[in-house]
Motif scaffolding. Structure first.
Motif, PDB file in Angstrom:
ATOM      1  N   LEU A 135      69.517  31.763  27.093  1.00  0.00           N
ATOM      2  CA  LEU A 135      68.216  32.175  27.613  1.00  0.00           C
ATOM      3  C   LEU A 135      68.217  33.596  28.150  1.00  0.00           C
ATOM      4  O   LEU A 135      67.178  34.077  28.615  1.00  0.00           O
ATOM      5  CB  LEU A 135      67.751  31.201  28.699  1.00  0.00           C
ATOM      6  CG  LEU A 135      67.520  29.759  28.232  1.00  0.00           C
ATOM      7  CD1 LEU A 135      67.024  28.901  29.394  1.00  0.00           C
ATOM      8  CD2 LEU A 135      66.549  29.696  27.071  1.00  0.00           C
ATOM      9  N   GLY A 136      69.356  34.275  28.094  1.00  0.00           N
ATOM     10  CA  GLY A 136      69.388  35.681  28.475  1.00  0.00           C
ATOM     11  C   GLY A 136      69.730  35.904  29.939  1.00  0.00           C
ATOM     12  O   GLY A 136      69.877  34.984  30.743  1.00  0.00           O
ATOM     13  N   ASP A 140      70.753  33.835  33.714  1.00  0.00           N
ATOM     14  CA  ASP A 140      72.216  33.822  33.838  1.00  0.00           C
ATOM     15  C   ASP A 140      72.905  33.391  32.548  1.00  0.00           C
ATOM     16  O   ASP A 140      74.023  32.853  32.584  1.00  0.00           O
ATOM     17  CB  ASP A 140      72.658  32.913  34.994  1.00  0.00           C
ATOM     18  CG  ASP A 140      72.196  33.430  36.347  1.00  0.00           C
ATOM     19  OD1 ASP A 140      71.940  34.651  36.462  1.00  0.00           O
ATOM     20  OD2 ASP A 140      72.082  32.628  37.288  1.00  0.00           O
ATOM     21  N   HIS A 141      72.239  33.617  31.421  1.00  0.00           N
ATOM     22  CA  HIS A 141      72.803  33.315  30.100  1.00  0.00           C
ATOM     23  C   HIS A 141      73.172  31.843  29.925  1.00  0.00           C
ATOM     24  O   HIS A 141      74.057  31.515  29.122  1.00  0.00           O
ATOM     25  CB  HIS A 141      74.019  34.196  29.806  1.00  0.00           C
ATOM     26  CG  HIS A 141      73.670  35.630  29.553  1.00  0.00           C
ATOM     27  ND1 HIS A 141      73.055  36.049  28.389  1.00  0.00           N
ATOM     28  CD2 HIS A 141      73.836  36.730  30.321  1.00  0.00           C
ATOM     29  CE1 HIS A 141      72.867  37.358  28.441  1.00  0.00           C
ATOM     30  NE2 HIS A 141      73.322  37.799  29.613  1.00  0.00           N
ATOM     31  N   ARG A 234      66.301  42.156  34.520  1.00  0.00           N
ATOM     32  CA  ARG A 234      67.632  42.179  33.897  1.00  0.00           C
ATOM     33  C   ARG A 234      67.537  42.292  32.379  1.00  0.00           C
ATOM     34  O   ARG A 234      68.485  42.686  31.716  1.00  0.00           O
ATOM     35  CB  ARG A 234      68.405  40.898  34.246  1.00  0.00           C
ATOM     36  CG  ARG A 234      68.683  40.689  35.733  1.00  0.00           C
ATOM     37  CD  ARG A 234      69.380  39.358  35.934  1.00  0.00           C
ATOM     38  NE  ARG A 234      69.555  39.018  37.339  1.00  0.00           N
ATOM     39  CZ  ARG A 234      70.109  37.888  37.753  1.00  0.00           C
ATOM     40  NH1 ARG A 234      70.509  36.979  36.856  1.00  0.00           N
ATOM     41  NH2 ARG A 234      70.237  37.640  39.048  1.00  0.00           N
ATOM     42  N   ASN A 235      66.377  41.930  31.827  1.00  0.00           N
ATOM     43  CA  ASN A 235      66.147  42.014  30.381  1.00  0.00           C
ATOM     44  C   ASN A 235      64.830  42.755  30.159  1.00  0.00           C
ATOM     45  O   ASN A 235      63.752  42.168  30.305  1.00  0.00           O
ATOM     46  CB  ASN A 235      66.081  40.610  29.778  1.00  0.00           C
ATOM     47  CG  ASN A 235      65.914  40.621  28.264  1.00  0.00           C
ATOM     48  OD1 ASN A 235      65.194  41.440  27.715  1.00  0.00           O
ATOM     49  ND2 ASN A 235      66.575  39.698  27.586  1.00  0.00           N
ATOM     50  N   THR A 267      54.616  48.870  28.701  1.00  0.00           N
ATOM     51  CA  THR A 267      55.060  49.983  27.862  1.00  0.00           C
ATOM     52  C   THR A 267      56.238  50.710  28.501  1.00  0.00           C
ATOM     53  O   THR A 267      57.216  51.056  27.822  1.00  0.00           O
ATOM     54  CB  THR A 267      53.891  50.965  27.635  1.00  0.00           C
ATOM     55  OG1 THR A 267      52.801  50.265  27.034  1.00  0.00           O
ATOM     56  CG2 THR A 267      54.316  52.115  26.742  1.00  0.00           C
ATOM     57  N   ARG A 268      56.177  50.916  29.798  1.00  0.00           N
ATOM     58  CA  ARG A 268      57.285  51.584  30.496  1.00  0.00           C
ATOM     59  C   ARG A 268      58.518  50.697  30.579  1.00  0.00           C
ATOM     60  O   ARG A 268      59.645  51.184  30.504  1.00  0.00           O
ATOM     61  CB  ARG A 268      56.844  51.994  31.898  1.00  0.00           C
ATOM     62  CG  ARG A 268      55.868  53.173  31.907  1.00  0.00           C
ATOM     63  CD  ARG A 268      55.554  53.586  33.325  1.00  0.00           C
ATOM     64  NE  ARG A 268      54.885  52.504  34.037  1.00  0.00           N
ATOM     65  CZ  ARG A 268      54.844  52.391  35.355  1.00  0.00           C
ATOM     66  NH1 ARG A 268      55.461  53.278  36.116  1.00  0.00           N
ATOM     67  NH2 ARG A 268      54.184  51.393  35.920  1.00  0.00           N
ATOM     68  N   ALA A 269      58.318  49.388  30.725  1.00  0.00           N
ATOM     69  CA  ALA A 269      59.454  48.476  30.844  1.00  0.00           C
ATOM     70  C   ALA A 269      60.243  48.399  29.544  1.00  0.00           C
ATOM     71  O   ALA A 269      61.474  48.347  29.551  1.00  0.00           O
ATOM     72  CB  ALA A 269      58.967  47.086  31.242  1.00  0.00           C
TER      73      ALA A 269
END
Length: 308
Positions: A135-136, A140-141, A234-235, A267-269
């Motif tokens: 899940l990324g 926490d993956h 974090r993503n 857009t910035r993210a």
């Protein structure tokens, strides 16, 4: 009386026509003692009669005034007596070995959540299987799938996480998952998964799809951004996607200032996604944007829902 191995909470609202099939699929579990808690969110149809007619003492019925699915799930969880909980929608079904296989993963004392895959059945009969995956970073993956019926959680972990957010109109399982994975990291608990599809999810008609409820989508996405923004950052792709969901939903509600703010933030993210910039430019022109995003249509539909 010995508590059941698993309590299955089924929130329901005016789905008497499908509820019995869902309940009976849980009662048909192999080798595992289960209870079903039907949490009625103020139904006005034949739901009480349907539940009573099932005639099985493993089924408990509780009712509240209409307050939303999350409040109904929490009511059901408070009523349940099992040491593990699952949450199933009122028009879905589970395989006979669903409970046994997920509870087998929970025999590991370190495991707090057990997940499986789901078979999504479209109205035309097409079946798409969704399996647990990484899940990324925001999660926490963990390798998991948090959706209706796809996870069983220890009651102690559910209670420690604080349950569902009452009133949250969209993405309740995702929001709970963000808190659960954080709790697992803090306490050294694990999330385990199997790839077999043990849940049948019946995808609903167009009018019932959450993407056709822009206020619910906006409020759900904003809640997750406001309360879990640090994790989402974090993503960048996931963070940008949530900002875009909130931004497009704001546009569909006709809130163009909020839409532009959120879409510019998307857009910035994640500047690598040209769709975010395209949506931002579209939000600058409400006449064209209103046609593309069917603003008047959604306004009329929401007015009709509020009128009852």
């Amino acid at each position: 009386m010995t508590p059941p191995a698993l309590s299955v909470v089924i929130p329901t609202f005016n789905r008497a026509r499908t509820l019995e099939t869902t309940v009976r699929s849980v009662l048909a579990q192999d080798t595992v003692t289960v209870e079903v808690v039907v949490a009625d969110d103020g139904s006005t149809d034949e739901t009480p009669r349907v539940v009573s007619a099932i005639g099985d003492d493993r089924v408990r019925y509780v009712r509240q005034d209409n307050a939303g699915g999350c409040a109904a799930r929490n009511l059901g969880a408070r009523t349940a007596s099992g040491s593990a909980l699952a949450f199933l929608d009122d028009d879905d079904e589970v395989a006979p070995d669903w409970a046994a296989r997920l509870l087998a993963l929970l025999r590991d004392d370190a495991c707090a959540v057990a997940c499986c895959a789901a078979a999504h059945v479209a109205m035309d009969g097409t079946v798409v299987t969704v399996r647990p995956s990484d899940l990324g970073a925001p999660f926490d993956h963990v390798r998991a799938l948090f959706d209706t019926g796809t996870y069983v959680v220890r009651r102690s972990a559910f209670d420690a996480a604080g349950g569902f957010v009452d009133g949250l109109p969209a993405s309740p399982h995702t929001e709970l998952a963000l808190r659960l994975v954080g709790l697992c990291a803090e306490r050294g608990w694990t999330v385990r998964s199997i790839d077999d599809a043990l849940v049948i999810v019946h995808d609903r008609g167009a009018s019932d799809r959450i993407r056709n409820h822009p206020t619910a989508l906006y409020e759900g996405a904003r809640y997750i951004l406001d309360h879990h923004g640090d994790r989402l950052r974090r993503n960048p792709k996931m963070f940008g996607d949530y900002l875009a969901i909130a931004g497009v939903s704001a546009a569909r509600r006709g809130d163009w200032g909020e839409a532009r703010r959120l879409l510019w933030a998307a857009t910035r993210a994640n500047p690598g996604n040209p769709k975010h910039l395209g949506r931002m430019l579209l939000a600058l022109g409400p006449v064209v944007g209103g046609r593309v995003w069917r603003v008047e249509e959604f306004r009329r539909a929401e007015a009709q829902r509020k009128a009852g």
